[in-house]
Design an enzyme around this catalytic site. Structure first.
Site, short mmCIF file in Angstrom:
data_model
loop_
_atom_site.label_atom_id
_atom_site.label_comp_id
_atom_site.label_asym_id
_atom_site.label_seq_id
_atom_site.Cartn_x
_atom_site.Cartn_y
_atom_site.Cartn_z
CB SER A 241 18.77 -53.27 3.50
OG SER A 241 19.80 -52.54 3.06
CG HIS B 28 15.97 -55.55 -8.60
ND1 HIS B 28 15.74 -56.75 -8.93
CD2 HIS B 28 17.31 -55.74 -8.19
CE1 HIS B 28 17.04 -57.52 -8.86
NE2 HIS B 28 17.77 -56.90 -8.59
N1 SAH Z 1 22.06 -62.84 -3.98
C1 SAH Z 1 21.23 -63.79 -4.13
C2 SAH Z 1 19.93 -62.98 -4.68
C3 SAH Z 1 19.13 -62.15 -3.94
S1 SAH Z 1 17.36 -61.69 -4.38
C4 SAH Z 1 21.44 -64.96 -4.75
O1 SAH Z 1 22.77 -65.05 -5.27
O2 SAH Z 1 20.77 -65.81 -5.20
C5 SAH Z 1 17.06 -60.32 -3.67
C6 SAH Z 1 16.88 -60.60 -2.14
O3 SAH Z 1 16.69 -59.35 -1.45
C7 SAH Z 1 15.69 -61.33 -1.62
O4 SAH Z 1 15.95 -62.46 -1.08
C8 SAH Z 1 14.83 -60.29 -0.68
O5 SAH Z 1 14.34 -60.96 0.41
C9 SAH Z 1 15.95 -59.45 -0.52
N2 SAH Z 1 15.72 -57.82 -0.09
C10 SAH Z 1 14.80 -57.36 -0.88
N3 SAH Z 1 14.55 -55.94 -0.19
C11 SAH Z 1 15.65 -56.07 0.98
C12 SAH Z 1 15.45 -55.27 2.02
N4 SAH Z 1 14.76 -54.03 1.97
N5 SAH Z 1 16.01 -55.62 3.20
C13 SAH Z 1 16.51 -56.67 3.47
N6 SAH Z 1 16.49 -57.78 2.23
C14 SAH Z 1 15.70 -57.24 1.20
MG MG Z 2 20.33 -60.22 -8.65
#
Ligand code: SAH
Ligand code: MG
Length: 208
Positions: free
Chosen positions: A123, A143
Site C-alpha cells: 500500500s 490491522h
Molecule cells: N476487503 C476484503 C478483506 C481484506 S483483508 C474483503 O472484502 O474480503 C486485508 C487484506 O489486506 C489482505 O488481503 C492483506 O493481504 C492486505 N494487506 C495487508 N497489509 C497490506 C499492505 N501493507 N499492502 C497491501 N495489502 C495489504
Molecule cells: Mg475488514
C-alpha cells in the site's frame, strides 16, 4: 450481471464482510456515484474480491473505476497457524499465501473487469506514486498499528472534498477487536471528516 445479481454474488465470495456491511458499502457507493460519476475509487485490502464486488457494483452504475489494492500475500492473521488461515489459498510452488488468482476469478464472474482494476503491491509504495485524487476510499488492509496508520496517513489526504472515507473493523470497545482501525477513525473525525453512517464495524465518513 446487474446490480442486485452482483450483491447476491458478493455474498457467496470468501472474505470478511458480513452482508449488511457489504450492502452498506454498495449503498454509499451508489450515493457517491450519483453525486460524482466517472469517479476514481480505491480500496486497500482486496483479499478474494468480496468488498470489490459490493463497491464495484455501485462503481459500474456511475461509470467510476475502483482500484483494488493488495499485495495478495495476506495479513498477519491470515498466515499459517493463525485464526483466519485458509490452506486452499497457499501457492504450492512457493508455500506463500496468494489471493490474486481467487481475486481475478471473482472479478471475472462479477463481470467487473472494466470497473475493478487490481493494483498488486504494498500500500505505501503504491500510494507514493499515486497522484490521482480519490472520490471514495475504503480502508480494509492490515490491522497492525504501523500498517493501519500508514494507510490512513498516505491515502486519506487524497480524498477530495465531498468524497467518502470508509473504514472497516472499527471497534469502539477493545474487547471486540484491535485498536488501530478505531484510532484512525478517530483521527479522521479530528481531521475534518464527518460521520455519515455506521453499520457493524463499518464507518462511513465524508470529507469537508
Ligand atoms: N476487503 C476484503 C478483506 C481484506 S483483508 C474483503 O472484502 O474480503 C486485508 C487484506 O489486506 C489482505 O488481503 C492483506 O493481504 C492486505 N494487506 C495487508 N497489509 C497490506 C499492505 N501493507 N499492502 C497491501 N495489502 C495489504
Ligand atoms: Mg475488514
Amino acid at each position: 450481471m446487474n446490480f442486485e445479481d452482483r450483491l447476491a454474488y458478493a455474498e457467496t465470495v470468501a472474505g470478511f464482510m458480513p452482508p449488511d456491511e457489504g450492502r452498506a458499502l454498495a449503498r454509499h457507493g451508489l450515493m457517491r456515484a450519483s453525486e460524482q460519476p466517472h469517479g476514481t475509487w480505491l480500496e486497500i485490502g482486496a483479499w478474494c474480491g468480496k468488498s470489490a464486488v459490493y463497491l464495484g457494483a455501485a462503481a459500474a452504475r456511475g461509470a467510476s473505476v475502483l482500484y483494488s489494492l493488495d499485495h495478495h500475500h495476506g495479513s498477519e492473521e491470515n498466515q499459517v497457524g493463525w485464526e483466519h488461515h485458509d490452506p486452499t489459498l497457499v501457492d504450492p510452488v512457493d508455500g506463500r499465501l496468494n489471493t490474486l488468482p481467487a481475486w481475478q476469478r471473482t472479478i471475472a464472474v462479477a463481470e467487473l473487469e472494466d470497473t475493478v482494476i487490481g493494483l498488486v503491491g504494498p500500500s505505501s509504495v503504491v500510494a507514493a506514486h499515486f497522484t490521482q485524487p480519490l472520490d471514495l476510499l475504503f480502508i480494509d488492509g492490515g490491522h497492525g498499528h504501523d500498517v493501519a496508520w500508514a494507510d490512513y496517513t498516505v491515502w486519506a489526504p487524497k480524498v477530495v472534498p465531498g468524497g467518502r472515507l470508509l473504514i472497516h473493523d472499527v471497534f469502539a470497545d477493545p474487547a471486540d477487536g484491535g485498536r488501530p482501525p478505531y484510532e484512525i477513525y478517530c483521527a479522521a473525525l479530528e481531521a475534518g471528516f464527518d460521520e455519515v453512517d455506521a453499520v457493524g464495524s463499518l464507518r462511513v465518513l465524508r470529507a469537508r
